[in-house]
Design an enzyme around this catalytic site. Structure first.
Site, mmCIF file in Angstrom:
data_model
loop_
_atom_site.group_PDB
_atom_site.id
_atom_site.type_symbol
_atom_site.label_atom_id
_atom_site.label_comp_id
_atom_site.label_asym_id
_atom_site.label_seq_id
_atom_site.Cartn_x
_atom_site.Cartn_y
_atom_site.Cartn_z
ATOM 1 N N LYS A 124 0.987 -1.300 -0.019
ATOM 2 C CA LYS A 124 0.071 -0.148 0.014
ATOM 3 C C LYS A 124 0.835 1.251 -0.030
ATOM 4 O O LYS A 124 0.624 2.096 -0.659
ATOM 5 C CB LYS A 124 -1.090 0.016 1.221
ATOM 6 N N GLN B 138 -5.030 -1.878 9.493
ATOM 7 C CA GLN B 138 -4.830 -3.188 8.925
ATOM 8 C C GLN B 138 -5.493 -4.222 9.739
ATOM 9 O O GLN B 138 -5.330 -4.038 11.058
ATOM 10 C CB GLN B 138 -3.139 -3.425 8.618
ATOM 11 N N ASP C 224 -11.409 2.211 3.227
ATOM 12 C CA ASP C 224 -11.603 0.801 3.133
ATOM 13 C C ASP C 224 -13.104 0.402 2.957
ATOM 14 O O ASP C 224 -13.505 -0.603 2.611
ATOM 15 C CB ASP C 224 -11.362 0.369 4.549
HETATM 16 N N1 GUN Z 1 -6.851 -7.280 6.008
HETATM 17 C C1 GUN Z 1 -6.897 -8.040 4.731
HETATM 18 N N2 GUN Z 1 -7.464 -7.272 3.895
HETATM 19 C C2 GUN Z 1 -7.636 -5.764 4.508
HETATM 20 C C3 GUN Z 1 -8.203 -4.899 3.757
HETATM 21 O O1 GUN Z 1 -8.767 -4.640 2.661
HETATM 22 N N3 GUN Z 1 -8.289 -3.450 4.783
HETATM 23 C C4 GUN Z 1 -7.847 -3.935 5.964
HETATM 24 N N4 GUN Z 1 -7.932 -2.543 6.959
HETATM 25 N N5 GUN Z 1 -7.382 -4.842 6.452
HETATM 26 C C5 GUN Z 1 -7.007 -5.890 5.606
#
Ligand code: GUN
Length: 295
Positions: free
Chosen positions: A53, A97, A120
């Site tokens: 990211k 996350q 998200d």
């Molecule tokens: N953990 C695995 N995929 C994601 C996601 O798309 N967003 C977040 N915040 N955590 C994750």
């Protein structure tokens, strides 16, 4: 011969489009999109996701902030940081996350993120907006699935989409997106899940099948009809002694067998996966641009 829906290529195109729009936003209004990511603990997969990211932010010219906390961090510490980012005008998107360590209530944290920075799309306000067709942040994997379908010229209007899986992150939002009355949707949608006595009864009716089950290669050739379009959301690691690493990643669909019957299909890896980060970048850009919450 099925059309292979190349998520890597489509996501590269989208990221290039965002990069160009970002330069314009910086030049015309002095706004650089900013994404803040919090990683709590040492989960190996999460560390990889967070690095990708941050790398995507750098590639697109975004402001990127990554904060790490130890696995012992308290809920109060996490909430305090989220609150600081909610009030920081240089941050347009906040991502905590998941999964979080046990002592931290995930729902409480997701609720604390301002819906206007919830790139998200996990906040109940954004899920509610999606359900009634109001503008808001749409979670990244569902948004990526729609982009894959639209950019591959798969007609949605009046088609029967069958979604296997009812998670809050994929199944529910993608179903809600696809039955909305707009030119990028307007499909007839069925959601099915583990309580189905005969899953195949449902999946065989699909013009477009979205598999988000989390079980390796569970959808077989006899579970789909001729000319189906298959979107495989699964990312499952299975043991394979013939592979140099001793394992490999497969989807929820038996790719090679289903390929023979399909009109179009996404590979794993290289299908839905790369779209998720592209859509996260898109949500962050949209947040910085600032007009999404005009209602
Ligand atoms: N953990 C695995 N995929 C994601 C996601 O798309 N967003 C977040 N915040 N955590 C994750």
């Amino acid at each position: 011969m099925a059309l292979i829906i190349d998520g890597k290529k489509i996501s590269d195109t989208i990221k290039q489009e965002i990069k160009e729009k970002t330069q314009e936003l910086i030049n015309s209004r002095g706004i650089r999109p900013g994404l803040a990511v919090l990683l709590v603990g040492e989960d190996a997969a999460s560390q990889i996701y967070v690095r990708s990211k941050a790398k995507a932010c750098e590639d697109l010219g975004f402001h990127s902030l990554v904060e790490r906390m130890p696995a012992s961090a308290s809920e109060e510490e996490v909430l305090a940081l989220v609150n600081r980012w909610n009030n920081d005008p240089s941050i347009h998107g906040i991502l905590v996350q998941l999964p979080l360590p046990k002592q931290i209530n995930e729902v409480k944290v997701l609720l604390a993120i301002s819906p206007r920075k919830d790139v998200d799309g996990f906040h109940p306000e954004n899920l509610g907006r999606l359900m009634i067709g109001m503008p808001g942040f749409v979670s990244c994997t569902p948004a990526g699935i729609v982009e894959l379908l639209v950019r591959s010229n798969i007609e949605l209007k009046g088609k029967h989409v069958v979604v296997v899986g009812r998670s809050n992150i994929v199944g529910k939002p993608v179903a809600n997106l696809l039955y909305q009355k707009n030119p990028r949707a307007n499909a007839i949608v069925t959601i099915c899940h583990t309580a189905a006595k005969d899953l195949s009864y449902y999946t065989k009716q699909a013009d477009i099948l979205i598999a988000a089950v989390g079980v390796p290669e569970v959808i077989k050739s006899e579970d789909v009809k001729e000319n189906v379009t298959v979107i495989d959301v699964g990312i499952n690691r299975i043991e394979d002694p013939n592979h140099p690493k001793g394992s490999r990643v497969v989807g929820d669909v038996d790719y090679h067998a289903v390929f023979e019957k399909a009109h179009a299909i996404t590979p794993v890896p290289g299908g839905v996966g790369p779209m998720t980060i592209a859509m996260l970048m898109n949500n962050t850009y949209i947040s910085a641009e600032g007009s999404i919450f005009n209602v």
